[in-house]
Design a protein around this motif. Structure first.
Motif, mmCIF file in Angstrom:
data_model
loop_
_atom_site.group_PDB
_atom_site.id
_atom_site.type_symbol
_atom_site.label_atom_id
_atom_site.label_comp_id
_atom_site.label_asym_id
_atom_site.label_seq_id
_atom_site.Cartn_x
_atom_site.Cartn_y
_atom_site.Cartn_z
ATOM 1 N N LYS A 169 0.823 -1.230 0.070
ATOM 2 C CA LYS A 169 -0.036 0.347 0.037
ATOM 3 C C LYS A 169 0.985 1.156 0.094
ATOM 4 O O LYS A 169 1.849 1.240 0.776
ATOM 5 C CB LYS A 169 -0.904 -0.015 1.254
ATOM 6 C CG LYS A 169 -1.878 1.396 1.179
ATOM 7 C CD LYS A 169 -2.770 1.144 2.396
ATOM 8 C CE LYS A 169 -3.729 2.117 2.398
ATOM 9 N NZ LYS A 169 -4.734 2.353 3.705
ATOM 10 N N SER A 184 1.652 4.565 0.979
ATOM 11 C CA SER A 184 1.071 5.320 2.275
ATOM 12 C C SER A 184 0.799 6.641 1.887
ATOM 13 O O SER A 184 -0.145 7.394 2.473
ATOM 14 C CB SER A 184 2.021 5.219 3.498
ATOM 15 O OG SER A 184 3.244 5.585 3.036
ATOM 16 N N TYR A 222 -2.047 1.715 -4.400
ATOM 17 C CA TYR A 222 -1.307 0.376 -4.435
ATOM 18 C C TYR A 222 -0.219 0.133 -5.479
ATOM 19 O O TYR A 222 -0.638 0.433 -6.553
ATOM 20 C CB TYR A 222 -2.222 -1.012 -4.569
ATOM 21 C CG TYR A 222 -3.546 -0.688 -3.153
ATOM 22 C CD1 TYR A 222 -3.157 -1.172 -2.041
ATOM 23 C CD2 TYR A 222 -4.680 -0.330 -3.496
ATOM 24 C CE1 TYR A 222 -4.052 -1.066 -1.053
ATOM 25 C CE2 TYR A 222 -5.609 0.015 -2.759
ATOM 26 C CZ TYR A 222 -5.212 -0.421 -1.212
ATOM 27 O OH TYR A 222 -6.249 -0.376 -0.245
ATOM 28 N N LYS A 271 -6.648 -2.852 -4.735
ATOM 29 C CA LYS A 271 -5.361 -3.952 -4.440
ATOM 30 C C LYS A 271 -5.471 -5.117 -5.008
ATOM 31 O O LYS A 271 -4.550 -5.562 -5.222
ATOM 32 C CB LYS A 271 -5.658 -3.841 -2.623
ATOM 33 C CG LYS A 271 -6.918 -4.634 -2.111
ATOM 34 C CD LYS A 271 -6.873 -4.436 -0.706
ATOM 35 C CE LYS A 271 -5.749 -4.813 -0.001
ATOM 36 N NZ LYS A 271 -5.662 -5.090 1.641
ATOM 37 N N TYR A 281 1.481 -3.078 5.533
ATOM 38 C CA TYR A 281 1.835 -2.394 4.280
ATOM 39 C C TYR A 281 2.105 -3.100 3.264
ATOM 40 O O TYR A 281 1.776 -2.817 2.169
ATOM 41 C CB TYR A 281 3.212 -1.562 5.022
ATOM 42 C CG TYR A 281 3.936 -0.715 3.955
ATOM 43 C CD1 TYR A 281 3.241 0.490 3.498
ATOM 44 C CD2 TYR A 281 5.162 -1.187 3.223
ATOM 45 C CE1 TYR A 281 3.917 0.991 2.242
ATOM 46 C CE2 TYR A 281 5.659 -0.549 2.412
ATOM 47 C CZ TYR A 281 5.173 0.712 1.816
ATOM 48 O OH TYR A 281 5.591 1.427 0.767
ATOM 49 N N TYR A 304 0.954 -6.485 1.832
ATOM 50 C CA TYR A 304 -0.314 -7.227 2.185
ATOM 51 C C TYR A 304 -0.325 -8.703 1.410
ATOM 52 O O TYR A 304 -1.411 -9.501 1.677
ATOM 53 C CB TYR A 304 -1.663 -6.368 2.071
ATOM 54 C CG TYR A 304 -1.685 -6.040 0.506
ATOM 55 C CD1 TYR A 304 -2.534 -6.794 -0.381
ATOM 56 C CD2 TYR A 304 -1.283 -4.661 0.078
ATOM 57 C CE1 TYR A 304 -2.647 -6.417 -1.792
ATOM 58 C CE2 TYR A 304 -1.605 -4.315 -1.390
ATOM 59 C CZ TYR A 304 -2.326 -5.328 -2.265
ATOM 60 O OH TYR A 304 -2.320 -4.581 -3.333
#
Length: 202
Positions: free
Chosen positions: A131, A133, A138, A163, A195, A197
């Motif tokens: 991800k 931030s 993504y 995502k 973060y 995933y």
């Protein structure tokens, strides 16, 4: 075209003897049929929704619903319908849905286990879905070098807003940035914080 609705099928039929037809009096036997109703979607039975009882005088051919008949006939019929159950195929849709949920749950758990295994044992070529931030989008990063305590990656040049669609940008030509290094512990922490995933390994 309608792909959902309800249907019925015959569960049992037989004869009631020594009963008097309310219509013709002369009738001494009645034919009965028990129908099961079920809901379906795309012609696949989902679940039963009830039973219907039809009785017909063998003499005058008058057809009755059970509620139209005298108590004596109802009591005789009660013995006949005892133990009549819906067949298993009436529940086909529910069984399929349940199996699909179980398979999806198992695969999801297996993916989670694999992700944890891959994070703890990184290899060159692993692709981490991450991800971004700063943007909320993504992207991905690919492992290029693994040492005893560190991992070196290159980031994808592109980001995507979903995502689950990360595979659309996971192309070799999209990784052109310089190397970035992390300790193995940092990678584990980023995974624990979600973060990172997902881990894709060929």
């Amino acid at each position: 075209m309608v792909f959902y609705g309800s249907k019925a099928s015959k569960l049992k039929e037989g004869q009631l003897i020594n009963v008097k037809c309310p219509n013709c009096i002369g009738g001494q036997t009645m034919h009965y049929a028990i129908y099961g109703k079920y809901a379906y979607v795309y012609w696949i039975p989902l679940f039963p929704i009830g039973k219907t009882y039809v009785l017909e005088c063998n003499h005058c051919k008058r057809t009755y619903n059970l509620k139209e008949l005298p108590e004596q006939i109802k009591q005789k019929f009660e013995l006949e319908k005892t133990g009549v159950r819906f067949p298993l195929w009436y529940f086909s849709g529910l069984i399929i849905i349940t199996l699909a949920i179980l398979v999806a749950t198992y695969l999801s758990k297996k993916d989670d286990e694999n992700d944890t295994l891959y994070i703890n044992n990184p290899r060159i070529g692993d692709v981490y879905s991450v991800k971004a931030s700063q943007t909320g989008y993504y992207t991905s990063m690919k492992v290029i070098t693994v040492t005893s305590d560190s991992i070196y990656v290159i980031f994808n040049d592109y980001e995507i807003d979903r995502k689950s669609k990360i595979y659309k940008i996971n192309k070799t030509e999209n990784y052109t940035t310089e190397l970035d290094g992390y300790s193995k512990q940092e990678i584990k922490t980023l995974f624990e914080q979600e973060y990172i995933y997902e881990v894709d390994r060929d």
